[in-house]
Structure formats: structure tokens, C-alpha cells
Design a protein around this motif. Structure first.
Motif, PDB file in Angstrom:
ATOM      1  N   GLU A 110       0.812  -1.220   0.000  1.00 39.41           N
ATOM      2  CA  GLU A 110       0.000   0.000   0.000  1.00 39.41           C
ATOM      3  C   GLU A 110       0.848   1.274   0.000  1.00 39.41           C
ATOM      4  O   GLU A 110       0.315   2.379  -0.172  1.00 39.41           O
ATOM      5  N   GLY A 111       2.145   1.138   0.178  1.00 42.49           N
ATOM      6  CA  GLY A 111       3.024   2.304   0.155  1.00 42.49           C
ATOM      7  C   GLY A 111       3.496   2.689  -1.231  1.00 42.49           C
ATOM      8  O   GLY A 111       4.233   3.671  -1.386  1.00 42.49           O
ATOM      9  N   ILE A 112       3.076   1.944  -2.259  1.00 42.72           N
ATOM     10  CA  ILE A 112       3.500   2.232  -3.634  1.00 42.72           C
ATOM     11  C   ILE A 112       2.535   3.227  -4.269  1.00 42.72           C
ATOM     12  O   ILE A 112       1.361   2.906  -4.460  1.00 42.72           O
ATOM     13  N   PRO A 113       2.991   4.431  -4.632  1.00 47.14           N
ATOM     14  CA  PRO A 113       2.109   5.376  -5.324  1.00 47.14           C
ATOM     15  C   PRO A 113       1.674   4.801  -6.673  1.00 47.14           C
ATOM     16  O   PRO A 113       2.466   4.211  -7.386  1.00 47.14           O
ATOM     17  N   GLY A 114       0.417   4.980  -6.998  1.00 42.56           N
ATOM     18  CA  GLY A 114      -0.075   4.475  -8.276  1.00 42.56           C
ATOM     19  C   GLY A 114      -0.846   3.184  -8.157  1.00 42.56           C
ATOM     20  O   GLY A 114      -1.378   2.683  -9.154  1.00 42.56           O
ATOM     21  N   GLY A 115      -0.897   2.607  -6.942  1.00 42.77           N
ATOM     22  CA  GLY A 115      -1.734   1.437  -6.720  1.00 42.77           C
ATOM     23  C   GLY A 115      -1.211   0.159  -7.345  1.00 42.77           C
ATOM     24  O   GLY A 115      -0.015  -0.021  -7.578  1.00 42.77           O
ATOM     25  N   ALA A 116      -2.148  -0.743  -7.662  1.00 36.77           N
ATOM     26  CA  ALA A 116      -1.813  -2.091  -8.112  1.00 36.77           C
ATOM     27  C   ALA A 116      -1.044  -2.088  -9.431  1.00 36.77           C
ATOM     28  O   ALA A 116      -0.130  -2.901  -9.627  1.00 36.77           O
ATOM     29  N   ASP A 117      -1.384  -1.198 -10.346  1.00 38.98           N
ATOM     30  CA  ASP A 117      -0.696  -1.165 -11.636  1.00 38.98           C
ATOM     31  C   ASP A 117       0.785  -0.831 -11.455  1.00 38.98           C
ATOM     32  O   ASP A 117       1.662  -1.463 -12.070  1.00 38.98           O
ATOM     33  N   ALA A 118       1.071   0.170 -10.623  1.00 40.20           N
ATOM     34  CA  ALA A 118       2.461   0.549 -10.372  1.00 40.20           C
ATOM     35  C   ALA A 118       3.199  -0.568  -9.643  1.00 40.20           C
ATOM     36  O   ALA A 118       4.368  -0.843  -9.926  1.00 40.20           O
ATOM     37  N   TYR A 119       2.513  -1.210  -8.717  1.00 41.87           N
ATOM     38  CA  TYR A 119       3.122  -2.334  -7.987  1.00 41.87           C
ATOM     39  C   TYR A 119       3.534  -3.444  -8.950  1.00 41.87           C
ATOM     40  O   TYR A 119       4.665  -3.944  -8.893  1.00 41.87           O
ATOM     41  N   GLN A 120       2.641  -3.828  -9.843  1.00 38.95           N
ATOM     42  CA  GLN A 120       2.938  -4.899 -10.785  1.00 38.95           C
ATOM     43  C   GLN A 120       4.043  -4.503 -11.758  1.00 38.95           C
ATOM     44  O   GLN A 120       4.870  -5.343 -12.142  1.00 38.95           O
ATOM     45  N   ARG A 121       4.074  -3.254 -12.138  1.00 38.28           N
ATOM     46  CA  ARG A 121       5.128  -2.787 -13.037  1.00 38.28           C
ATOM     47  C   ARG A 121       6.500  -2.913 -12.377  1.00 38.28           C
ATOM     48  O   ARG A 121       7.459  -3.456 -12.957  1.00 38.28           O
ATOM     49  N   ILE A 122       6.612  -2.425 -11.138  1.00 38.20           N
ATOM     50  CA  ILE A 122       7.891  -2.496 -10.428  1.00 38.20           C
ATOM     51  C   ILE A 122       8.282  -3.944 -10.171  1.00 38.20           C
ATOM     52  O   ILE A 122       9.454  -4.330 -10.343  1.00 38.20           O
ATOM     53  N   LEU A 123       7.321  -4.764  -9.786  1.00 41.05           N
ATOM     54  CA  LEU A 123       7.616  -6.172  -9.508  1.00 41.05           C
ATOM     55  C   LEU A 123       8.162  -6.853 -10.755  1.00 41.05           C
ATOM     56  O   LEU A 123       9.128  -7.640 -10.678  1.00 41.05           O
ATOM     57  N   PHE A 124       7.566  -6.582 -11.906  1.00 39.17           N
ATOM     58  CA  PHE A 124       8.048  -7.200 -13.147  1.00 39.17           C
ATOM     59  C   PHE A 124       9.460  -6.727 -13.460  1.00 39.17           C
ATOM     60  O   PHE A 124      10.322  -7.528 -13.849  1.00 39.17           O
ATOM     61  N   GLU A 125       9.730  -5.444 -13.291  1.00 39.05           N
ATOM     62  CA  GLU A 125      11.061  -4.909 -13.585  1.00 39.05           C
ATOM     63  C   GLU A 125      12.108  -5.493 -12.647  1.00 39.05           C
ATOM     64  O   GLU A 125      13.260  -5.707 -13.055  1.00 39.05           O
ATOM     65  N   TRP A 126      11.743  -5.735 -11.401  1.00 35.15           N
ATOM     66  CA  TRP A 126      12.666  -6.375 -10.463  1.00 35.15           C
ATOM     67  C   TRP A 126      12.910  -7.836 -10.850  1.00 35.15           C
ATOM     68  O   TRP A 126      14.044  -8.317 -10.786  1.00 35.15           O
ATOM     69  N   ALA A 127      11.847  -8.514 -11.223  1.00 33.75           N
ATOM     70  CA  ALA A 127      11.946  -9.946 -11.490  1.00 33.75           C
ATOM     71  C   ALA A 127      12.613 -10.244 -12.831  1.00 33.75           C
ATOM     72  O   ALA A 127      13.414 -11.188 -12.942  1.00 33.75           O
ATOM     73  N   TYR A 128      12.296  -9.454 -13.857  1.00 35.96           N
ATOM     74  CA  TYR A 128      12.784  -9.729 -15.213  1.00 35.96           C
ATOM     75  C   TYR A 128      13.281  -8.433 -15.869  1.00 35.96           C
ATOM     76  O   TYR A 128      12.654  -7.919 -16.791  1.00 35.96           O
ATOM     77  N   PRO A 129      14.389  -7.880 -15.397  1.00 35.46           N
ATOM     78  CA  PRO A 129      14.866  -6.595 -15.940  1.00 35.46           C
ATOM     79  C   PRO A 129      15.182  -6.637 -17.430  1.00 35.46           C
ATOM     80  O   PRO A 129      14.921  -5.669 -18.145  1.00 35.46           O
ATOM     81  N   GLN A 130      15.733  -7.777 -17.933  1.00 43.96           N
ATOM     82  CA  GLN A 130      16.056  -7.855 -19.353  1.00 43.96           C
ATOM     83  C   GLN A 130      14.789  -7.870 -20.208  1.00 43.96           C
ATOM     84  O   GLN A 130      14.720  -7.222 -21.263  1.00 43.96           O
ATOM     85  N   VAL A 131      13.782  -8.596 -19.749  1.00 40.89           N
ATOM     86  CA  VAL A 131      12.519  -8.634 -20.487  1.00 40.89           C
ATOM     87  C   VAL A 131      11.845  -7.259 -20.443  1.00 40.89           C
ATOM     88  O   VAL A 131      11.267  -6.811 -21.441  1.00 40.89           O
ATOM     89  N   ALA A 132      11.930  -6.597 -19.298  1.00 38.78           N
ATOM     90  CA  ALA A 132      11.348  -5.259 -19.171  1.00 38.78           C
ATOM     91  C   ALA A 132      12.010  -4.297 -20.155  1.00 38.78           C
ATOM     92  O   ALA A 132      11.334  -3.496 -20.811  1.00 38.78           O
ATOM     93  N   ASP A 133      13.352  -4.383 -20.283  1.00 37.41           N
ATOM     94  CA  ASP A 133      14.063  -3.536 -21.245  1.00 37.41           C
ATOM     95  C   ASP A 133      13.579  -3.818 -22.669  1.00 37.41           C
ATOM     96  O   ASP A 133      13.360  -2.903 -23.464  1.00 37.41           O
ATOM     97  N   TRP A 134      13.420  -5.090 -22.999  1.00 33.76           N
ATOM     98  CA  TRP A 134      12.971  -5.476 -24.337  1.00 33.76           C
ATOM     99  C   TRP A 134      11.564  -4.944 -24.612  1.00 33.76           C
ATOM    100  O   TRP A 134      11.284  -4.421 -25.692  1.00 33.76           O
ATOM    101  N   CYS A 135      10.692  -5.046 -23.632  1.00 35.54           N
ATOM    102  CA  CYS A 135       9.320  -4.556 -23.800  1.00 35.54           C
ATOM    103  C   CYS A 135       9.304  -3.050 -24.048  1.00 35.54           C
ATOM    104  O   CYS A 135       8.546  -2.558 -24.898  1.00 35.54           O
ATOM    105  N   ARG A 136      10.137  -2.328 -23.316  1.00 37.33           N
ATOM    106  CA  ARG A 136      10.178  -0.875 -23.509  1.00 37.33           C
ATOM    107  C   ARG A 136      10.700  -0.530 -24.899  1.00 37.33           C
ATOM    108  O   ARG A 136      10.188   0.391 -25.542  1.00 37.33           O
TER     109      ARG A 136
END
Length: 231
Positions: A178-204
Motif C-alpha cells: 500500500e506504500g507504492i504510489p499508483g496502486g496495483a498497476d504501479a506495484y505490478q510494473r515495479i515487480l516485473f522490472e525487479w523480477a525480469y529486468p532484461q525482459v522489461a528492457d525489451w518490452c520498452r
């Protein structure tokens, strides 16, 4: 290699406790040891992101003191201290800066349970006049020795852990994201970037959204084979 479930659980646990309303601004704190030590403390306390205004042409580098914490606490660069601090004030942050003045108060007498930003000045000359003009409350850390100042990274650690102590006592430390600004969408975005940084770079680069994750942390989408070999 797929992400192990226990690693995914660890990432979730850390992110669940991150605080978007506690941050640090470093004004011309460019020594790699100090920069690294402050980010490591931010990670330990649960700061979501930190901010920096560097000297022109001075690259931001980290040493082993960081222990990789720069991967978990994004360091947001700003071209000017005025723009950085005013932007945080516009978001509701109260700016605290260590400065010996007639208006300075003992840091232990301040309330850091609300949106709080600690402004840390340069190693030799402290904060600039421009920064000081935007400080809401100057504060000091009492000392009884001959030297009346702390290393900037030690001062930052002292203030951050006092903020954490106050928030723990007040029951204001997040436990479920609940401390993440932006709610569930922001939480999932950060979690994905932490878990799969290379895939996140490719997606961007591809301009496409991040794939969904399963409850076990696996990517719920068939990706190109060459990409799979990199994560």
C-alpha cells in the motif's frame, strides 16, 4: 533460467514494505562511497526511490558499498535543486535539511510519519542557498565530540532509521504494497522490472506492455526464444 519461487516471494516481500512517501535528495553528493552508502541505507529502510542533483559533468558511480542496492532503489536525476525540491513539495513532501541555524530543531523532535524528504548537502560545503530556501524545517543531530558534523552517509542513515522507528511505532509501515504510489498497476510494473529486468528492457524498446506473471512468478506468455535465453 526461470525465476525461482522463493526468489519471487522475496521480491514481493521487499516491495510490500516499500514507502513512496519517504525519500532522500542528495545535492552534489558525488563521492561513490557516500552515494553508495546512502542508497544501501535507503534499501534497508524501505525507501522506494531517491533523488540526486549532481555537479555538471560529474558521472554518478557506485562502489562495493552499495551491494547492488542501486538496482532496488532507483536514483532519479534532476537538473536543478530548485526544480527537484519544488516538485517534491508539490507532491506533499515536507523537506528536512541538516543545517545549524537558529531555526534548527533536534531531529528527534520532528514528526517523520508524514511524507518526508531528507535533503543531504555536499560533503564539503553542505546544502546550497537555493536548497536552504526551500527547506521546510532545518534540523540538527546532537553531538558531544570535538567534531560537530557527521559523514553525509552516516547522517542520512541516522535520519532514515529514525523515520522508520517513528513509523513502526505509529503503525504506518506498509506491509502489503500500500506504500507504492499508483496502486496495483504501479506495484505490478515495479515487480516485473525487479523480477525480469532484461525482459522489461525489451518490452520498452518494443513499445509493448509487460507480460502478466503467474502467482509463482513465471511469465504467462510465450516470448521469443532468444529473449528466454537471457533471463
Amino acid at each position: 533460467m526461470p525465476l525461482l519461487p522463493r526468489r519471487f516471494e522475496r521480491l514481493q516481500s521487499v516491495l510490500n514494505h516499500r514507502m513512496g512517501d519517504l525519500t532522500v535528495v542528495m545535492e552534489q553528493v558525488d563521492k561513490p562511497h557516500n552515494l553508495s552508502a546512502i542508497l544501501r541505507t535507503c534499501d534497508a529502510v524501505g525507501v522506494l526511490e531517491a533523488h540526486v542533483v549532481s555537479l555538471p559533468g560529474r558521472p554518478r558511480t557506485f562502489n562495493n558499498t552499495a551491494k547492488g542496492s542501486q538496482k532496488w532503489v532507483p536514483l532519479q536525476p534532476h537538473p536543478s535543486i530548485e526544480g527537484c525540491l519544488q516538485g517534491l513539495k508539490d507532491q506533499g513532501f515536507r523537506i528536512y535539511g541538516t543545517h545549524l541555524s537558529v531555526d534548527a530543531v533536534d531531529y528527534r523532535d520532528c514528526d517523520f510519519t508524514g511524507p518526508s524528504c531528507f535533503l543531504m548537502g555536499a560533503e564539503k560545503w553542505g546544502m546550497s542557498d537555493e536548497a536552504l530556501a526551500l527547506v521546510d524545517q532545518p534540523l540538527f543531530i546532537p553531538m558531544t565530540g570535538m567534531v560537530q558534523s557527521l559523514n553525509v552517509s552516516v547522517a542520512a542513515a541516522t535520519l532514515l532509521f529514525e523515520a522508520l522507528r517513528q513509523r513502526e511505532r505509529a503503525g504506518k509501515v506498509p506491509s502489503a504494497g500500500e506504500g507504492i504510489p499508483g496502486g496495483a498497476d504501479a506495484y505490478q510494473r515495479i515487480l516485473f522490472e525487479w523480477a525480469y529486468p532484461q525482459v522489461a528492457d525489451w518490452c520498452r524498446r518494443e513499445g509493448r506492455p509487460y507480460p502478466a506473471l503467474t502467482e509463482e512468478g513465471e511469465i504467462a506468455e510465450d516470448l521469443p526464444r532468444t529473449l528466454k535465453l537471457r533471463y
